[in-house]
Scaffold this active site. Structure first.
Site, mmCIF file in Angstrom:
data_model
loop_
_atom_site.group_PDB
_atom_site.id
_atom_site.type_symbol
_atom_site.label_atom_id
_atom_site.label_comp_id
_atom_site.label_asym_id
_atom_site.label_seq_id
_atom_site.Cartn_x
_atom_site.Cartn_y
_atom_site.Cartn_z
ATOM 1 N N GLU A 288 -41.941 22.715 -26.874
ATOM 2 C CA GLU A 288 -40.681 23.483 -26.938
ATOM 3 C C GLU A 288 -39.493 22.542 -27.132
ATOM 4 O O GLU A 288 -38.556 22.847 -27.882
ATOM 5 C CB GLU A 288 -40.495 24.328 -25.670
ATOM 6 C CG GLU A 288 -39.232 25.181 -25.758
ATOM 7 C CD GLU A 288 -38.943 25.968 -24.488
ATOM 8 O OE1 GLU A 288 -39.892 26.443 -23.843
ATOM 9 O OE2 GLU A 288 -37.751 26.095 -24.149
ATOM 10 N N ASN B 10 -44.538 25.434 -16.992
ATOM 11 C CA ASN B 10 -44.039 26.362 -15.966
ATOM 12 C C ASN B 10 -45.003 26.493 -14.795
ATOM 13 O O ASN B 10 -44.575 26.659 -13.654
ATOM 14 C CB ASN B 10 -43.686 27.718 -16.591
ATOM 15 C CG ASN B 10 -44.890 28.572 -16.863
ATOM 16 O OD1 ASN B 10 -45.336 29.310 -15.992
ATOM 17 N ND2 ASN B 10 -45.464 28.472 -18.064
HETATM 18 O O1 10E Z 1 -45.746 24.605 -20.998
HETATM 19 P P1 10E Z 1 -44.942 25.878 -20.933
HETATM 20 O O2 10E Z 1 -44.706 26.370 -19.572
HETATM 21 O O3 10E Z 1 -43.668 25.738 -21.725
HETATM 22 O O4 10E Z 1 -45.754 26.985 -21.759
HETATM 23 P P2 10E Z 1 -46.920 27.983 -21.389
HETATM 24 O O5 10E Z 1 -47.635 28.252 -22.663
HETATM 25 O O6 10E Z 1 -47.697 27.553 -20.229
HETATM 26 O O7 10E Z 1 -46.153 29.319 -20.929
HETATM 27 C C1 10E Z 1 -45.372 30.090 -21.809
HETATM 28 C C2 10E Z 1 -44.065 29.479 -21.999
HETATM 29 C C3 10E Z 1 -43.514 29.164 -23.189
HETATM 30 C C4 10E Z 1 -44.048 29.614 -24.472
HETATM 31 C C5 10E Z 1 -42.281 28.358 -23.232
HETATM 32 N N1 10E Z 1 -41.120 29.118 -23.189
#
Ligand code: 10E
Ligand code: SF4
Length: 331
Positions: free
Chosen positions: A130, A228
């Site tokens: 991102e 996250n």
């Molecule tokens: O590593 P992240 O938390 O950014 O991504 P994830 O694919 O675990 O969760 C969805 C979050 C996104 C796509 C970033 N906004």
């Protein structure tokens, strides 16, 4: 020796609207165009989701040179740089963009302010897709800071027109601290009207803040690559509760629960509920007798699918976009 007695489930947890939409885009593209569908980067950072889509006909790649001419390509929910977007267009792929609309919103803001002459400080984690996508909206003038120490070192070319943007999945508290350091060093800095950290990140972290003090151990379901999900585990640990992150139920270890009667359970925005249920079954097998869901915010947000993949809920047929000749219709 006490065994786990109660599981307390965080609310909200698991899939956010951007993840739901991204997975649906890949599934619908496979249904409509047939396998294989190419996906640039893991559609979301979750092993189970990626393996499930691989089994359905998705091929995950990092380099566009690995996509054959004429293929259908989906960009992951994390978004892509202008260079990747332009290369994909130049190679002539049929593209569906699964970038979360809340990430796109940050891209749009960067492009808009850059036109007005702004330079940027981006708060985020180096190397995260991102961050690469957002920084890659511009050729220059966007500086990454990962922590307060970086803020002291950053050297923008000018400070008259400086704006802050952030990754959407940061620790809310760390981002507030880093933003304060930016503000202290650059008092004129322009900050987003509304935090770039998204509603799902905020809500899942808020729920962990309520959950952690009520339990003896916290389990976060999420893959190691998921920013996250990592932030949820870290937050529980910062609040003084032992916390583990697992990609699946088989990673749970019996000794984590010995002498701990209340287990808190949550899941990152990319972790499917089926994994949470498997973790519950495993903890029950270790002795837990009850499962209680905490009170929490109900999330109702849903993002529309891109053109060409919308399906009428009543008929199951594709919705074609309105054109002057045809008007709106379902096919
Ligand atoms: O590593 P992240 O938390 O950014 O991504 P994830 O694919 O675990 O969760 C969805 C979050 C996104 C796509 C970033 N906004
Ligand atoms: Fe979108 Fe937030 Fe989910 Fe990322 S975590 S996909 S920004 S809703």
């Amino acid at each position: 020796m006490l065994e786990p007695k109660e599981i307390l489930l965080a609310e909200p947890r698991g899939f956010c609207a951007g993840v739901d939409r991204a997975i649906e885009i890949v599934e619908r593209a496979i249904q409509k165009f047939g396998a294989p569908i190419y996906v640039r980067h893991e559609i979301v950072h979750n092993t189970y989701v990626v393996n499930d889509l691989k089994a359905k006909g998705a091929i995950f790649i990092e380099e566009l040179s690995d996509v054959p001419p004429g293929a259908t390509l989906v960009f992951s929910a994390h978004g892509v740089s202008k260079a990747v977007q332009q290369e994909a267009e130049a190679r002539g792929f049929s593209i569906f963009d699964a970038t979360c609309p809340l990430v796109t919103k940050v891209h749009v803001e960067v492009a808009k302010l850059a036109k007005e002459g702004y330079e940027f400080i981006m708060i985020g984690h180096k190397g995260h897709p991102e961050v690469e996508g957002t920084m890659g909206q511009l050729d220059h003038g966007i500086h990454l800071v990962e922590d307060v120490e970086d803020v002291a070192r950053v050297q923008p070319a000018q400070t008259e027109k400086l704006a802050v943007v952030t990754q959407t999945t940061l620790s809310v508290d760390d981002a507030a601290e880093i933003s304060a350091a930016v503000r202290a060093r650059f008092p004129n800095v322009r900050e987003p009207k509304q935090q770039d950290i998204c509603y799902a990140t905020q809500n899942r972290q808020d729920a962990v803040k309520v959950l952690s003090p009520q339990v003896d151990v916290v389990i976060v379901v999420g893959s190691p690559t998921s920013s996250n999900s990592n932030r949820l585990r870290e937050l529980a640990a910062k609040l003084g509760t032992t916390a583990y992150m697992v990609d699946s139920a088989d990673e749970l270890q019996g000794e984590w629960f010995k002498g701990r009667s209340r287990v808190g359970l949550t899941a990152g925005a990319s972790a499917p509920e089926i994994l949470v249920q498997q973790v519950i079954d495993r903890i029950k097998a270790l002795g837990a007798v009850s499962v209680r869901t905490m009170a929490g915010i109900e999330e109702t947000i849903k993002f529309p699918l891109p053109k060409g993949l919308k399906i009428d809920a009543a008929t199951g047929l594709e919705i074609r976009e309105r054109t002057p000749e045809t008007g709106p219709s379902a096919h």
